[in-house]
Write a protein that holds these residues in place. Structure first.
Motif, PDB file in Angstrom:
ATOM      1  N   GLY A  43     104.146  47.189  19.064  1.00 42.56           N
ATOM      2  CA  GLY A  43     105.057  47.290  19.479  1.00 42.56           C
ATOM      3  C   GLY A  43     106.482  47.488  18.675  1.00 42.56           C
ATOM      4  N   LEU A  44     106.373  46.908  17.052  1.00 43.22           N
ATOM      5  CA  LEU A  44     107.759  47.035  16.111  1.00 43.22           C
ATOM      6  C   LEU A  44     108.006  48.493  16.017  1.00 43.22           C
ATOM      7  CD1 LEU A  44     106.649  43.329  14.500  1.00 43.22           C
ATOM      8  CD2 LEU A  44     108.914  43.579  15.952  1.00 43.22           C
ATOM      9  N   ILE A  45     106.622  48.562  15.569  1.00 40.85           N
ATOM     10  CA  ILE A  45     106.156  50.270  15.378  1.00 40.85           C
ATOM     11  C   ILE A  45     107.231  51.581  16.467  1.00 40.85           C
ATOM     12  CG2 ILE A  45     105.525  52.500  14.497  1.00 40.85           C
ATOM     13  CD1 ILE A  45     103.704  50.203  12.755  1.00 40.85           C
ATOM     14  N   SER A  46     106.578  51.294  17.328  1.00 45.30           N
ATOM     15  CA  SER A  46     107.020  51.464  18.584  1.00 45.30           C
ATOM     16  C   SER A  46     109.029  51.357  19.199  1.00 45.30           C
ATOM     17  CB  SER A  46     106.509  51.592  19.855  1.00 45.30           C
ATOM     18  OG  SER A  46     105.840  50.492  20.010  1.00 45.30           O
ATOM     19  N   ASP A  47     108.752  50.567  18.994  1.00 44.72           N
ATOM     20  CA  ASP A  47     110.336  50.001  19.062  1.00 44.72           C
ATOM     21  C   ASP A  47     111.626  51.018  18.489  1.00 44.72           C
ATOM     22  OD1 ASP A  47     110.157  48.353  21.278  1.00 44.72           O
ATOM     23  OD2 ASP A  47     110.826  46.839  20.172  1.00 44.72           O
ATOM     24  N   GLN A  48     111.676  51.076  17.383  1.00 44.95           N
ATOM     25  CA  GLN A  48     111.870  51.476  15.816  1.00 44.95           C
ATOM     26  C   GLN A  48     111.573  53.355  16.722  1.00 44.95           C
ATOM     27  OE1 GLN A  48     113.699  50.060  13.885  1.00 44.95           O
ATOM     28  NE2 GLN A  48     113.310  48.803  14.948  1.00 44.95           N
ATOM     29  N   MET A  49     111.155  53.909  16.799  1.00 45.90           N
ATOM     30  CA  MET A  49     110.326  54.476  16.604  1.00 45.90           C
ATOM     31  C   MET A  49     111.304  55.287  18.108  1.00 45.90           C
ATOM     32  SD  MET A  49     109.288  56.486  13.966  1.00 45.90           S
ATOM     33  CE  MET A  49     108.655  58.134  14.765  1.00 45.90           C
ATOM     34  N   LEU A  50     110.881  54.832  19.212  1.00 47.87           N
ATOM     35  CA  LEU A  50     110.722  55.431  21.046  1.00 47.87           C
ATOM     36  C   LEU A  50     112.990  55.523  21.175  1.00 47.87           C
ATOM     37  CD1 LEU A  50     108.758  53.613  23.161  1.00 47.87           C
ATOM     38  CD2 LEU A  50     108.591  56.446  22.855  1.00 47.87           C
ATOM     39  N   THR A  51     113.137  54.864  20.081  1.00 46.34           N
ATOM     40  CA  THR A  51     114.661  54.725  19.547  1.00 46.34           C
ATOM     41  C   THR A  51     115.795  55.850  19.285  1.00 46.34           C
ATOM     42  OG1 THR A  51     114.937  52.948  18.121  1.00 46.34           O
ATOM     43  CG2 THR A  51     114.398  52.521  20.617  1.00 46.34           C
ATOM     44  N   PHE A  67     120.611  57.214  10.880  1.00 46.01           N
ATOM     45  CA  PHE A  67     121.095  57.557  11.468  1.00 46.01           C
ATOM     46  C   PHE A  67     122.205  57.296  11.354  1.00 46.01           C
ATOM     47  CE2 PHE A  67     117.537  59.995  12.980  1.00 46.01           C
ATOM     48  CZ  PHE A  67     117.749  61.152  13.096  1.00 46.01           C
ATOM     49  N   GLY A  68     122.464  56.104  10.122  1.00 45.89           N
ATOM     50  CA  GLY A  68     123.709  55.443  10.454  1.00 45.89           C
ATOM     51  C   GLY A  68     123.870  54.292  10.670  1.00 45.89           C
ATOM     52  N   VAL A  69     122.496  53.403  11.656  1.00 44.48           N
ATOM     53  CA  VAL A  69     121.921  52.397  12.062  1.00 44.48           C
ATOM     54  C   VAL A  69     122.267  50.887  11.148  1.00 44.48           C
ATOM     55  CG1 VAL A  69     120.642  50.409  13.409  1.00 44.48           C
ATOM     56  CG2 VAL A  69     120.767  52.645  13.972  1.00 44.48           C
ATOM     57  N   PRO A  70     123.341  50.016  10.906  1.00 47.88           N
ATOM     58  CA  PRO A  70     122.951  49.304   9.688  1.00 47.88           C
ATOM     59  C   PRO A  70     121.726  48.504   9.360  1.00 47.88           C
ATOM     60  CG  PRO A  70     124.079  47.977  12.032  1.00 47.88           C
ATOM     61  CD  PRO A  70     123.329  49.385  11.960  1.00 47.88           C
ATOM     62  N   VAL A  71     122.088  48.181   8.277  1.00 49.47           N
ATOM     63  CA  VAL A  71     120.679  46.833   7.927  1.00 49.47           C
ATOM     64  C   VAL A  71     120.509  46.252   8.233  1.00 49.47           C
ATOM     65  CG1 VAL A  71     119.681  45.650   5.841  1.00 49.47           C
ATOM     66  CG2 VAL A  71     121.226  48.552   5.551  1.00 49.47           C
ATOM     67  N   ASP A  72     121.595  45.350   9.037  1.00 47.18           N
ATOM     68  CA  ASP A  72     121.438  43.866   9.892  1.00 47.18           C
ATOM     69  C   ASP A  72     121.061  44.543  11.787  1.00 47.18           C
ATOM     70  OD1 ASP A  72     124.265  44.765   9.663  1.00 47.18           O
ATOM     71  OD2 ASP A  72     124.568  42.686  10.161  1.00 47.18           O
ATOM     72  N   ASP A  73     120.153  45.604  11.594  1.00 46.25           N
ATOM     73  CA  ASP A  73     120.435  45.968  13.100  1.00 46.25           C
ATOM     74  C   ASP A  73     119.565  44.823  13.709  1.00 46.25           C
ATOM     75  OD1 ASP A  73     119.693  48.092  15.313  1.00 46.25           O
ATOM     76  OD2 ASP A  73     117.944  48.431  14.053  1.00 46.25           O
ATOM     77  N   ALA A  74     120.346  44.966  14.979  1.00 48.85           N
ATOM     78  CA  ALA A  74     120.276  43.872  15.499  1.00 48.85           C
ATOM     79  C   ALA A  74     119.008  44.326  16.899  1.00 48.85           C
ATOM     80  CB  ALA A  74     122.150  43.712  17.006  1.00 48.85           C
ATOM     81  N   TRP A  75     118.798  45.553  16.828  1.00 49.78           N
ATOM     82  CA  TRP A  75     117.942  45.924  17.349  1.00 49.78           C
ATOM     83  C   TRP A  75     116.148  45.681  16.275  1.00 49.78           C
ATOM     84  CZ3 TRP A  75     115.106  46.345  21.957  1.00 49.78           C
ATOM     85  CH2 TRP A  75     114.188  46.710  22.489  1.00 49.78           C
ATOM     86  N   LEU A  76     116.368  45.118  15.355  1.00 49.95           N
ATOM     87  CA  LEU A  76     114.948  45.456  14.739  1.00 49.95           C
ATOM     88  C   LEU A  76     115.240  43.558  15.231  1.00 49.95           C
ATOM     89  CD1 LEU A  76     112.906  45.700  12.887  1.00 49.95           C
ATOM     90  CD2 LEU A  76     114.742  45.706  10.736  1.00 49.95           C
ATOM     91  N   SER A  77     115.967  43.014  14.812  1.00 49.29           N
ATOM     92  CA  SER A  77     116.306  41.570  14.878  1.00 49.29           C
ATOM     93  C   SER A  77     114.999  41.055  16.370  1.00 49.29           C
ATOM     94  CB  SER A  77     117.220  40.246  15.138  1.00 49.29           C
ATOM     95  OG  SER A  77     117.671  41.103  13.282  1.00 49.29           O
ATOM     96  N   GLU A  78     115.844  41.981  17.854  1.00 50.72           N
ATOM     97  CA  GLU A  78     115.482  41.688  18.746  1.00 50.72           C
ATOM     98  C   GLU A  78     113.893  41.959  18.972  1.00 50.72           C
ATOM     99  OE1 GLU A  78     116.288  43.392  23.119  1.00 50.72           O
ATOM    100  OE2 GLU A  78     118.352  42.926  21.741  1.00 50.72           O
ATOM    101  N   LEU A 110     113.321  52.567   8.512  1.00 57.65           N
ATOM    102  CA  LEU A 110     113.799  53.268   7.394  1.00 57.65           C
ATOM    103  C   LEU A 110     114.902  55.055   8.143  1.00 57.65           C
ATOM    104  CD1 LEU A 110     115.371  53.802   4.467  1.00 57.65           C
ATOM    105  CD2 LEU A 110     113.307  54.774   4.224  1.00 57.65           C
ATOM    106  N   ARG A 111     113.952  55.480   9.156  1.00 54.02           N
ATOM    107  CA  ARG A 111     114.535  56.257   9.887  1.00 54.02           C
ATOM    108  C   ARG A 111     115.169  56.465  10.616  1.00 54.02           C
ATOM    109  NH1 ARG A 111     114.786  61.640   9.403  1.00 54.02           N
ATOM    110  NH2 ARG A 111     115.538  62.614  11.226  1.00 54.02           N
ATOM    111  N   ARG A 112     115.278  55.073  11.615  1.00 52.65           N
ATOM    112  CA  ARG A 112     116.427  54.757  12.327  1.00 52.65           C
ATOM    113  C   ARG A 112     117.278  54.066  11.751  1.00 52.65           C
ATOM    114  NH1 ARG A 112     117.835  52.278  16.828  1.00 52.65           N
ATOM    115  NH2 ARG A 112     119.020  50.370  17.035  1.00 52.65           N
ATOM    116  N   ARG A 113     117.622  53.958   9.787  1.00 50.58           N
ATOM    117  CA  ARG A 113     118.649  53.697   9.544  1.00 50.58           C
ATOM    118  C   ARG A 113     119.240  54.584   8.728  1.00 50.58           C
ATOM    119  NH1 ARG A 113     117.346  49.454   4.645  1.00 50.58           N
ATOM    120  NH2 ARG A 113     116.474  47.925   6.923  1.00 50.58           N
TER     121      ARG A 113
END
Length: 240
Positions: A51-59, A180-191, A175-178
């Motif tokens: 779930g965690l990995i697909s959440d990153q890759m699917l976005t 593209f300019g997503v901040p280090v404190d990405d709320a999506w990762l925390s969610e 790191l790939r999602r980041r």
């Protein structure tokens, strides 16, 4: 489950990804506890990391070449459309200002094992497929890569292949999602880190979980490229 409170362990371990001020001793204990969960409950852990990995890759953006990987045999690994290894720091050269030899620009250098590459690439197919790939890697008791960066002797560690392959894969996807300019404190990762421990338990126990609402959230978090993004650089990696 034999492990005590695996969801609590996962939530504590999540701090290692989101809290840079976490004391070293607390970080070590969280890593050890999570590794033990992966050793004792590999299926549950595979659902979690799937779930965690697909959440990153699917976005990732629709045109991201990481969505068009060529997955080979496990011993071979994964290639991007232009032939670059997915697990190499060169896989970030389209969006990060790095040169061929700038391995220090990517935190997880020198890169990923072929199994971790496969897990990352499978992330764009969804949680179920990613979990299956992780379990496949979990049948391989190879020496751990994930522990190489941990500050204690490997002799103290359980040989948990799920941890070995899934944790570096998750780092790579984040790191790939980041990149593209997503901040280090990405709320999506925390969610994602907040909800997936419970979802993993639901899936593991064949119970219903919030699939529809989650799919909607993934769509909402999809990265849309700025029209000013250097399309010529991105286009070097894309095969139509």
């Amino acid at each position: 489950m034999n492990t005590r409170h695996p969801e609590t362990v996962a939530h504590t371990w999540a701090l290692t990804l989101t809290e840079p001020l976490l004391p070293l001793q607390a970080r070590v204990q969280a890593e050890l506890a999570m590794r033990r969960v992966c050793w004792e409950e590999p299926a549950w852990a595979a659902h979690l990391f799937g779930g965690l990995i697909s959440d990153q890759m699917l976005t990732l953006p629709d045109k991201d070449p990481w969505r068009r990987c060529i997955i080979g045999p496990l011993s071979f690994g994964v290639l991007l459309p232009n032939g670059t290894r997915l697990g190499s720091h060169k896989a970030f050269a389209d969006v990060l200002d790095i040169g061929v030899d700038d391995t220090d620009a990517v935190p997880d250098s020198p890169g990923l094992t072929p199994m971790s590459e496969t897990i990352v690439a499978t992330g764009t197919s969804g949680q179920q497929e990613t979990a299956a790939a992780i379990l496949l890697g979990g049948r391989n008791p190879s020496p751990t890569q994930g522990a190489d960066n941990l500050p204690f002797p490997k002799a103290l560690l359980n040989p948990a292949p799920v941890y070995t392959y899934a944790v570096p894969a998750l780092h790579w996807a984040i790191l790939r999602r980041r990149s593209f300019g997503v901040p280090v404190d990405d709320a999506w990762l925390s969610e994602s880190l907040l909800y997936w421990p419970h979802r993993a338990s639901s899936i593991h126990n064949d119970k219903q979980w919030d699939e529809k609402s989650h799919a909607s959230r993934v769509r909402e978090e999809r990265i849309l490229l700025d029209p000013k993004f250097d399309s010529e650089i991105l286009q070097r990696w894309v095969v139509d």
